[in-house]
Design a protein around this motif. Structure first.
Motif, PDB file in Angstrom:
ATOM      1  N   GLY A 187       0.802  -1.215   0.000  1.00 49.84           N
ATOM      2  CA  GLY A 187       0.000   0.000   0.000  1.00 49.84           C
ATOM      3  C   GLY A 187       0.835   1.264   0.000  1.00 49.84           C
ATOM      4  N   VAL A 188       0.178   2.391   0.267  1.00 53.25           N
ATOM      5  CA  VAL A 188       0.823   3.695   0.226  1.00 53.25           C
ATOM      6  C   VAL A 188       1.755   3.868   1.431  1.00 53.25           C
ATOM      7  N   ALA A 189       2.616   4.878   1.349  1.00 52.34           N
ATOM      8  CA  ALA A 189       3.627   5.077   2.387  1.00 52.34           C
ATOM      9  C   ALA A 189       3.066   5.693   3.661  1.00 52.34           C
ATOM     10  N   TYR A 190       2.111   6.624   3.516  1.00 50.42           N
ATOM     11  CA  TYR A 190       1.695   7.401   4.702  1.00 50.42           C
ATOM     12  C   TYR A 190       0.231   7.781   4.566  1.00 50.42           C
ATOM     13  N   ARG A 191      -0.637   7.086   5.309  1.00 48.22           N
ATOM     14  CA  ARG A 191      -2.071   7.376   5.258  1.00 48.22           C
ATOM     15  C   ARG A 191      -2.562   7.686   6.677  1.00 48.22           C
ATOM     16  N   VAL A 192      -2.652   8.975   6.975  1.00 48.65           N
ATOM     17  CA  VAL A 192      -3.087   9.455   8.282  1.00 48.65           C
ATOM     18  C   VAL A 192      -4.121  10.550   8.052  1.00 48.65           C
ATOM     19  N   GLY A 193      -5.195  10.518   8.817  1.00 47.08           N
ATOM     20  CA  GLY A 193      -6.278  11.458   8.610  1.00 47.08           C
ATOM     21  C   GLY A 193      -6.221  12.654   9.541  1.00 47.08           C
ATOM     22  N   ASP A 194      -6.874  13.706   9.119  1.00 43.60           N
ATOM     23  CA  ASP A 194      -7.101  14.876   9.963  1.00 43.60           C
ATOM     24  C   ASP A 194      -8.457  14.682  10.642  1.00 43.60           C
ATOM     25  N   PRO A 195      -8.487  14.466  11.967  1.00 42.87           N
ATOM     26  CA  PRO A 195      -9.753  14.197  12.649  1.00 42.87           C
ATOM     27  C   PRO A 195     -10.508  15.453  13.074  1.00 42.87           C
ATOM     28  N   GLY A 196     -10.062  16.626  12.649  1.00 45.08           N
ATOM     29  CA  GLY A 196     -10.621  17.879  13.157  1.00 45.08           C
ATOM     30  C   GLY A 196     -12.130  17.970  13.052  1.00 45.08           C
ATOM     31  N   LYS A 197     -12.691  17.586  11.920  1.00 48.01           N
ATOM     32  CA  LYS A 197     -14.143  17.680  11.756  1.00 48.01           C
ATOM     33  C   LYS A 197     -14.853  16.702  12.676  1.00 48.01           C
ATOM     34  N   MET A 198     -14.352  15.476  12.764  1.00 45.04           N
ATOM     35  CA  MET A 198     -14.970  14.486  13.645  1.00 45.04           C
ATOM     36  C   MET A 198     -14.945  14.931  15.099  1.00 45.04           C
ATOM     37  N   LEU A 199     -13.852  15.573  15.511  1.00 45.57           N
ATOM     38  CA  LEU A 199     -13.707  15.965  16.915  1.00 45.57           C
ATOM     39  C   LEU A 199     -14.689  17.057  17.324  1.00 45.57           C
ATOM     40  N   THR A 200     -15.350  17.682  16.365  1.00 46.28           N
ATOM     41  CA  THR A 200     -16.368  18.677  16.726  1.00 46.28           C
ATOM     42  C   THR A 200     -17.634  18.024  17.277  1.00 46.28           C
ATOM     43  N   PHE A 201     -17.802  16.711  17.045  1.00 49.10           N
ATOM     44  CA  PHE A 201     -19.006  16.034  17.555  1.00 49.10           C
ATOM     45  C   PHE A 201     -18.716  14.701  18.229  1.00 49.10           C
ATOM     46  N   TYR A 202     -17.472  14.175  18.089  1.00 47.78           N
ATOM     47  CA  TYR A 202     -17.164  12.886  18.715  1.00 47.78           C
ATOM     48  C   TYR A 202     -15.658  12.766  18.948  1.00 47.78           C
ATOM     49  N   THR A 203     -15.286  12.231  20.109  1.00 49.37           N
ATOM     50  CA  THR A 203     -13.887  11.965  20.448  1.00 49.37           C
ATOM     51  C   THR A 203     -13.702  10.465  20.637  1.00 49.37           C
ATOM     52  N   PRO A 204     -12.760   9.842  19.934  1.00 47.56           N
ATOM     53  CA  PRO A 204     -12.549   8.393  20.094  1.00 47.56           C
ATOM     54  C   PRO A 204     -12.248   8.020  21.542  1.00 47.56           C
ATOM     55  N   LYS A 205     -12.770   6.857  21.944  1.00 41.20           N
ATOM     56  CA  LYS A 205     -12.647   6.405  23.329  1.00 41.20           C
ATOM     57  C   LYS A 205     -11.567   5.347  23.530  1.00 41.20           C
ATOM     58  N   ILE A 206     -11.261   4.570  22.484  1.00 45.73           N
ATOM     59  CA  ILE A 206     -10.347   3.434  22.613  1.00 45.73           C
ATOM     60  C   ILE A 206      -8.974   3.818  22.081  1.00 45.73           C
ATOM     61  N   SER A 207      -7.979   3.864  22.962  1.00 42.53           N
ATOM     62  CA  SER A 207      -6.612   4.167  22.535  1.00 42.53           C
ATOM     63  C   SER A 207      -6.033   2.978  21.778  1.00 42.53           C
ATOM     64  N   LEU A 208      -4.977   3.218  21.030  1.00 42.17           N
ATOM     65  CA  LEU A 208      -4.317   2.138  20.307  1.00 42.17           C
ATOM     66  C   LEU A 208      -3.796   1.081  21.276  1.00 42.17           C
ATOM     67  N   GLU A 209      -3.265   1.522  22.406  1.00 41.15           N
ATOM     68  CA  GLU A 209      -2.746   0.571  23.397  1.00 41.15           C
ATOM     69  C   GLU A 209      -3.860  -0.324  23.938  1.00 41.15           C
ATOM     70  N   GLU A 210      -5.019   0.267  24.223  1.00 38.36           N
ATOM     71  CA  GLU A 210      -6.134  -0.547  24.707  1.00 38.36           C
ATOM     72  C   GLU A 210      -6.624  -1.487  23.614  1.00 38.36           C
ATOM     73  N   GLY A 211      -6.640  -1.012  22.385  1.00 40.95           N
ATOM     74  CA  GLY A 211      -7.062  -1.864  21.284  1.00 40.95           C
ATOM     75  C   GLY A 211      -6.144  -3.061  21.099  1.00 40.95           C
ATOM     76  N   ILE A 212      -4.855  -2.860  21.251  1.00 40.53           N
ATOM     77  CA  ILE A 212      -3.899  -3.963  21.169  1.00 40.53           C
ATOM     78  C   ILE A 212      -4.161  -4.973  22.282  1.00 40.53           C
ATOM     79  N   ASP A 213      -4.361  -4.476  23.496  1.00 40.79           N
ATOM     80  CA  ASP A 213      -4.615  -5.363  24.632  1.00 40.79           C
ATOM     81  C   ASP A 213      -5.899  -6.172  24.406  1.00 40.79           C
ATOM     82  N   ARG A 214      -6.943  -5.525  23.916  1.00 34.48           N
ATOM     83  CA  ARG A 214      -8.200  -6.227  23.652  1.00 34.48           C
ATOM     84  C   ARG A 214      -8.008  -7.313  22.602  1.00 34.48           C
ATOM     85  N   SER A 215      -7.264  -6.988  21.549  1.00 38.15           N
ATOM     86  CA  SER A 215      -7.067  -7.939  20.458  1.00 38.15           C
ATOM     87  C   SER A 215      -6.267  -9.155  20.908  1.00 38.15           C
TER      88      SER A 215
END
Length: 302
Positions: free
Chosen positions: A266-294
């Motif tokens: 795939g592509v070298a660098y795919r990272v999003g700008d969450p600015g619009k989403m953060l106006t109405f929702y903030t993610p709850k699950i950190s990457l570290e917690e997601g790894i632990d769950r998986s």
């Protein structure tokens, strides 16, 4: 009781949406071309449904698509052209039946790959896709299908259909199939693989977001009538090498990394700008917690 339709309901994202809508009090119609014997999910091709159905739904969550991870995107590009037919059927059906709201899942693959070479590292923002000049440069046929789907969504909006368009980045969860990198990394770490294999050189960067945040952000946007498109992402860049080390550290061992340089990466660098989403929702699950769950979860059977 409000009614909802979920297409592709037996897939990774579809399973989570079906459950969330049922818990929210919707009467859910759910179908998939491969229902995997899931309770309440009918065996049905979306194209056949859209051609024959005349019901009007309060909410449509359209997830039916040919999927299969990077190997299919790069190895079977013509198979993904079916997505164009499915999406065209969706919007033609919507014009006939006039659902109150439609959720259309595009993809971060719709962004021009020229903005994803990592030089310099660039976060992808919603205005980076424009429809006032010729379309071009998405990620192969999968990205092209989603880009065309977004344009069809715009035409449907012009006809009075409320369509919410979302561009999810690298979604993951404990029950995701091993066709995708995150559950594959969890599986390798769970087995304590040494060496730990990675497709490509491992420097490719992604933006990981947990499926529960994908679903919750989508429903929050619908509830608040947020116009699309909206990136579903965290804005946190993580390379595949770093992700492998994070999994290994969480599993309590230190493997060597083995890079499969001729594998699809795939592509070298795919990272999003969450600015619009953060106006109405903030993610709850950190990457570290997601790894632990998986690591603690039983993987979804193939």
């Amino acid at each position: 009781m409000p009614t909802a339709l979920v297409t592709g309901a037996a897939g990774f994202v579809g399973r989570h949406f079906t459950r969330a809508l049922q818990q929210a009090g919707y009467d859910v119609t759910a179908f998939d071309i491969n229902p995997r014997s899931l309770p309440g999910v009918r065996l049905l091709d979306a194209r056949a449904f859209f051609a024959a159905n005349t019901e009007r739904y309060d909410l449509v969550v359209h997830l039916a698509a040919v999927v299969g991870g990077r190997a299919k995107i790069e190895g079977e590009p013509l198979s993904l052209a079916v997505d164009l037919e499915i999406d065209a059927g969706l919007f033609q059906w919507a014009l006939r039946t006039r659902p109150k709201r439609v959720v259309y899942y595009s993809s971060s693959a719709a962004y021009p790959v020229t903005l994803q070479d990592g030089h310099p590292p660039n976060t992808l923002a919603e205005p980076d896709i424009r429809f006032d000049y010729p379309l071009g440069g998405p990620d192969l046929s999968y990205g092209l299908a989603k880009l065309v789907g977004e344009q069809l969504a715009g035409y449907a909006e012009a006809e009075g259909i409320r369509v919410h368009v979302f561009r999810p980045f690298s979604g993951y969860g404990e029950d995701q199939a091993l066709d995708y990198p995150f559950p594959s990394f969890a599986d390798r770490a769970r087995r304590r693989d040494d060496p730990f294999t990675i497709w490509g050189d491992g420097t490719q960067v992604r933006d990981w977001i947990h499926i529960s945040d994908v679903v919750a952000a989508t429903l929050a946007a619908v509830d608040q009538d947020v116009p699309g498109p909206v990136n579903l992402c965290t804005g946190r860049p993580t390379s595949f090498n770093d992700l492998a080390h994070m999994f290994a550290d969480a599993a309590g061992y230190s493997p060597d990394l083995k890079h499969i340089l001729d594998a699809p990466k795939g592509v070298a660098y795919r990272v999003g700008d969450p600015g619009k989403m953060l106006t109405f929702y903030t993610p709850k699950i950190s990457l570290e917690e997601g790894i632990d769950r998986s690591l603690k979860a039983n993987p979804w059977p193939s």
